[in-house]
Design a protein around this motif. Structure first.
Motif, short mmCIF file in Angstrom:
data_model
loop_
_atom_site.label_atom_id
_atom_site.label_comp_id
_atom_site.label_asym_id
_atom_site.label_seq_id
_atom_site.Cartn_x
_atom_site.Cartn_y
_atom_site.Cartn_z
N LYS A 216 -23.81 49.57 -29.03
CA LYS A 216 -23.09 49.47 -30.30
C LYS A 216 -21.83 48.63 -30.14
O LYS A 216 -21.45 47.90 -31.04
CB LYS A 216 -22.71 50.85 -30.80
CG LYS A 216 -23.87 51.68 -31.26
CD LYS A 216 -23.35 53.00 -31.74
CE LYS A 216 -24.38 54.06 -31.51
NZ LYS A 216 -23.91 55.38 -31.82
N THR A 217 -21.20 48.76 -28.98
CA THR A 217 -19.96 48.02 -28.77
C THR A 217 -20.20 46.53 -28.60
O THR A 217 -19.28 45.74 -28.71
CB THR A 217 -19.22 48.55 -27.52
OG1 THR A 217 -20.07 48.43 -26.38
CG2 THR A 217 -18.80 49.99 -27.69
N HIS B 258 -27.62 43.42 -38.87
CA HIS B 258 -26.85 44.00 -37.77
C HIS B 258 -25.56 44.63 -38.28
O HIS B 258 -25.16 45.70 -37.81
CB HIS B 258 -26.55 42.95 -36.71
CG HIS B 258 -27.71 42.63 -35.84
ND1 HIS B 258 -27.96 41.36 -35.39
CD2 HIS B 258 -28.72 43.39 -35.34
CE1 HIS B 258 -29.04 41.36 -34.65
NE2 HIS B 258 -29.53 42.58 -34.63
N LEU B 259 -24.90 43.96 -39.21
CA LEU B 259 -23.67 44.52 -39.77
C LEU B 259 -23.95 45.80 -40.55
O LEU B 259 -23.21 46.78 -40.45
CB LEU B 259 -22.97 43.48 -40.65
CG LEU B 259 -22.40 42.26 -39.91
CD1 LEU B 259 -21.97 41.19 -40.90
CD2 LEU B 259 -21.26 42.65 -39.00
N LEU C 87 -21.94 54.18 -38.12
CA LEU C 87 -20.64 54.81 -38.32
C LEU C 87 -20.73 55.97 -39.31
O LEU C 87 -20.11 57.02 -39.12
CB LEU C 87 -19.62 53.78 -38.81
CG LEU C 87 -19.21 52.71 -37.80
CD1 LEU C 87 -18.29 51.69 -38.46
CD2 LEU C 87 -18.56 53.33 -36.59
N ALA D 32 -22.19 40.24 -34.01
CA ALA D 32 -22.55 39.99 -35.41
C ALA D 32 -21.37 39.38 -36.16
O ALA D 32 -21.56 38.46 -36.97
CB ALA D 32 -23.00 41.28 -36.07
N ARG D 33 -20.16 39.87 -35.92
CA ARG D 33 -18.98 39.29 -36.56
C ARG D 33 -18.80 37.83 -36.17
O ARG D 33 -18.52 36.98 -37.01
CB ARG D 33 -17.72 40.08 -36.17
CG ARG D 33 -17.55 41.36 -36.90
CD ARG D 33 -16.26 42.00 -36.49
NE ARG D 33 -16.03 43.24 -37.19
CZ ARG D 33 -15.17 44.15 -36.81
NH1 ARG D 33 -14.46 43.97 -35.71
NH2 ARG D 33 -15.00 45.25 -37.51
N ILE E 38 -22.99 44.90 -30.31
CA ILE E 38 -23.61 44.37 -31.53
C ILE E 38 -22.59 43.97 -32.58
O ILE E 38 -22.68 42.88 -33.15
CB ILE E 38 -24.60 45.39 -32.12
CG1 ILE E 38 -25.83 45.44 -31.22
CG2 ILE E 38 -25.00 45.04 -33.54
CD1 ILE E 38 -26.84 46.47 -31.63
N LEU E 39 -21.61 44.81 -32.86
CA LEU E 39 -20.65 44.48 -33.92
C LEU E 39 -19.85 43.22 -33.62
O LEU E 39 -19.80 42.32 -34.47
CB LEU E 39 -19.72 45.66 -34.21
CG LEU E 39 -18.71 45.41 -35.32
CD1 LEU E 39 -19.41 45.13 -36.65
CD2 LEU E 39 -17.77 46.59 -35.46
N TRP F 248 -24.60 48.65 -38.20
CA TRP F 248 -23.35 49.16 -37.65
C TRP F 248 -22.69 50.14 -38.64
O TRP F 248 -22.23 51.20 -38.26
CB TRP F 248 -22.41 48.01 -37.32
CG TRP F 248 -21.13 48.48 -36.73
CD1 TRP F 248 -19.94 48.59 -37.35
CD2 TRP F 248 -20.93 48.97 -35.41
NE1 TRP F 248 -18.99 49.10 -36.50
CE2 TRP F 248 -19.58 49.34 -35.30
CE3 TRP F 248 -21.75 49.13 -34.30
CZ2 TRP F 248 -19.03 49.86 -34.13
CZ3 TRP F 248 -21.20 49.65 -33.14
CH2 TRP F 248 -19.87 50.00 -33.05
N VAL F 249 -22.68 49.77 -39.92
CA VAL F 249 -22.09 50.65 -40.94
C VAL F 249 -22.86 51.97 -41.01
O VAL F 249 -22.27 53.05 -41.07
CB VAL F 249 -22.07 49.95 -42.32
CG1 VAL F 249 -21.70 50.92 -43.42
CG2 VAL F 249 -21.10 48.78 -42.29
#
Length: 143
Positions: free
Chosen positions: A90-91, A125-126, A133, A97-98, A93-94, A129-130
């Protein structure tokens, strides 16, 4: 030996490359089969439900992972071990993607469909991530 039974979704690879997608697919499938309690802390799932969940989870992981976790009989323990092993993605991917979103330019693609494909991949991907969370937030409330 190959799996003769059809997979509901892609099995978790030994590298964990698609772990986040696998987790969401597995959670959805377990939920659809009323087995989602088996992977939650302090669950009251029956022995039969735990066995069904283990069969499902083992069926959807790479053969090498099956061998590594051969002695585990509780789906929560397997779920937790896989999470500890692959959750760090997870750390990665974000930020990736950004970066890709910020640097997405139409002129870098030969066609509009190539651009659209890249845009939808980054967007998914974004969104993933949401969702992660939000799931974490819900699990913390219930704990």
């Amino acid at each position: 030996m190959t799996n003769l039974a059809k997979l509901e979704f892609m099995a978790l690879d030994i590298t964990g490359k698609y772990y986040l997608s696998w987790v969401l697919d597995a959670e959805i499938h377990l939920n659809a089969n009323n087995l989602d309690e088996t992977i939650k802390e302090e669950n009251k799932a029956s022995t039969q439900d735990k066995a069904k969940a283990m069969i499902f989870l083992r069926h959807h992981i790479h053969e090498a992972l099956k061998s590594e976790y051969l002695t585990i009989k509780d789906p929560l323990v397997l779920w937790t071990n896989l999470k500890e092993r692959y959750d760090h993605q997870k750390t990665v991917i974000l930020p990736r993607a950004r970066y890709e979103w910020i640097n997405l330019r139409l002129q870098d693609f030969k066609s509009i469909s190539g651009y659209n494909s890249a845009m939808f991949r980054i967007t998914s991907h974004l969104i993933l991530w949401v969702k992660i969370l939000l799931i974490r937030k819900c699990w913390k409330k219930h704990s």
